[in-house]
Write an enzyme that holds these catalytic residues in place. Structure first.
Site, short mmCIF file in Angstrom:
data_model
loop_
_atom_site.label_atom_id
_atom_site.label_comp_id
_atom_site.label_asym_id
_atom_site.label_seq_id
_atom_site.Cartn_x
_atom_site.Cartn_y
_atom_site.Cartn_z
N HIS A 35 0.99 -1.17 -0.05
CA HIS A 35 0.21 0.00 -0.01
C HIS A 35 0.71 1.46 -0.11
O HIS A 35 0.70 2.17 -0.61
CB HIS A 35 -0.91 0.09 1.14
CG HIS A 35 -1.68 -0.92 1.46
ND1 HIS A 35 -1.81 -2.11 2.28
CD2 HIS A 35 -3.06 -1.18 0.50
CE1 HIS A 35 -2.77 -2.89 2.21
NE2 HIS A 35 -3.51 -2.42 1.01
N GLN A 146 -0.68 -4.33 -9.02
CA GLN A 146 -0.52 -5.53 -9.91
C GLN A 146 -0.92 -6.60 -9.28
O GLN A 146 -1.31 -7.83 -9.93
CB GLN A 146 0.82 -5.49 -10.64
CG GLN A 146 0.96 -6.65 -11.51
CD GLN A 146 -0.04 -6.74 -12.81
OE1 GLN A 146 -0.66 -5.62 -13.20
NE2 GLN A 146 -0.33 -7.85 -13.18
N SER A 184 -2.74 -8.28 3.20
CA SER A 184 -3.19 -8.22 4.51
C SER A 184 -3.48 -9.58 4.94
O SER A 184 -3.48 -9.77 5.84
CB SER A 184 -4.66 -7.38 4.55
OG SER A 184 -3.98 -6.00 3.96
#
Ligand code: PAF
Length: 284
Positions: A35, A146, A184
């Site tokens: 992120h 991606q 995550s």
């Protein structure tokens, strides 16, 4: 940094700074270096950067991990403040889906195979929430990883089809040193599963190496990936794919380029990964 749960605050802020270029990174929180690479690129390309944190219930299936999805709001906000983000939008469910909500954005073809086949309704949820976030934030550029290759294909198509006045910018997958793509959901893995999880990248690498060594038969590439995953006792293969990178239609022969992708279960944890291959990169 401005942190708000309210659509009106986002709009007011955007309006006040309408002459600035805005980059936008939509997220579901539990932020990691992947992120942050999107935030960094957004900051480099734009005068202002906005991030949303919203675990969107409509993109999870009834048997999926919505309830268990990892959340760390305070840590996320600290990371975003340190990263120099200007605006963080953290809406609640009733803000995004008020009573009576009944509109869905649904793409016919690109949302069907791969993740769409394993997770029915997933991309309706993604497309609908991202369209709403685009309307709320009104960015000039939006940033995606991606790693979620099909999500990128679906959202690019939606942006074109619905004339959103923004550019979709795709950033490379960020990996651990042993090849595992950051996600995550890696937080769900036991120590043993974490070791086994490198099998996704090992499978992709095996197919990629074979391709650059001259293998062009898609079935051979699929068999190579399945074989690598099959040799890992903690892994259960969901799918392997060698598809056209834009249409996601499965290929027979890789004439030019392809998206190699796969999904693998470790217990109840499901991980995905992909690489793009292209004959023009033969020299690598
Ligand atoms: O990639 C994600 O984290 C989500 O699918 C997104 C784009 C934030 C939509 O909920």
């Amino acid at each position: 940094v401005i942190i708000t749960t309210k659509i009106a605050d986002v709009r007011a802020h955007r309006q006040r700074e309408r002459d600035m270029s805005w980059g936008f990174v939509p997220t579901m929180g539990y932020l990691h270096a992947g992120h942050l690479s999107l935030v960094e690129k957004a900051r480099a390309d734009n005068e202002r950067t906005a991030v949303s944190i919203y675990v969107n219930p409509t993109q999870f299936g009834p048997q999926e991990d919505f309830g268990a999805y990892p959340r760390a709001p305070e840590q996320d906000l600290a990371m975003l403040e340190k990263a120099g983000v200007h605006l963080v939008f953290t809406p609640g469910d009733s803000t995004i889906y008020p009573p009576g909500f009944q509109t869905t954005i649904s793409l016919r073809q690109v949302s069907r195979p791969l993740e769409g086949a394993s997770r029915p309704g997933h991309f309706d949820g993604v497309a609908t929430v991202v369209a709403k976030l685009f309307n709320i934030v009104q960015p000039d550029r939006a940033y995606f990883g991606q790693k979620d290759a099909q999500q990128v294909v679906v959202l690019r198509r939606m942006v074109t089809d619905l004339n959103f006045p923004l550019d979709v910018v795709v950033c490379p997958t960020v990996r651990e040193s042993d090849g595992l793509a950051l996600s995550s959901r890696n937080a769900y893995l036991s120590a043993k599963e974490r070791q086994a999880s490198t099998v996704l990248y090992r499978a992709l690498k095996a197919a990629e190496d074979a391709f650059y060594a001259g293998e062009r038969q898609a079935d051979s590439l699929r068999a190579l990936m399945s074989g690598v995953v099959g040799a890992e006792s903690l892994a259960r293969l969901d799918y392997v794919s060698v598809a056209h990178p834009d249409t996601l239609v499965e290929l027979e022969v890789v004439a030019e380029k392809a998206l190699l992708s796969l999904a693998v279960f470790f217990g109840r944890t499901r991980l995905i990964d992909n690489v793009l291959i292209d004959v023009r990169n033969r020299s690598r």
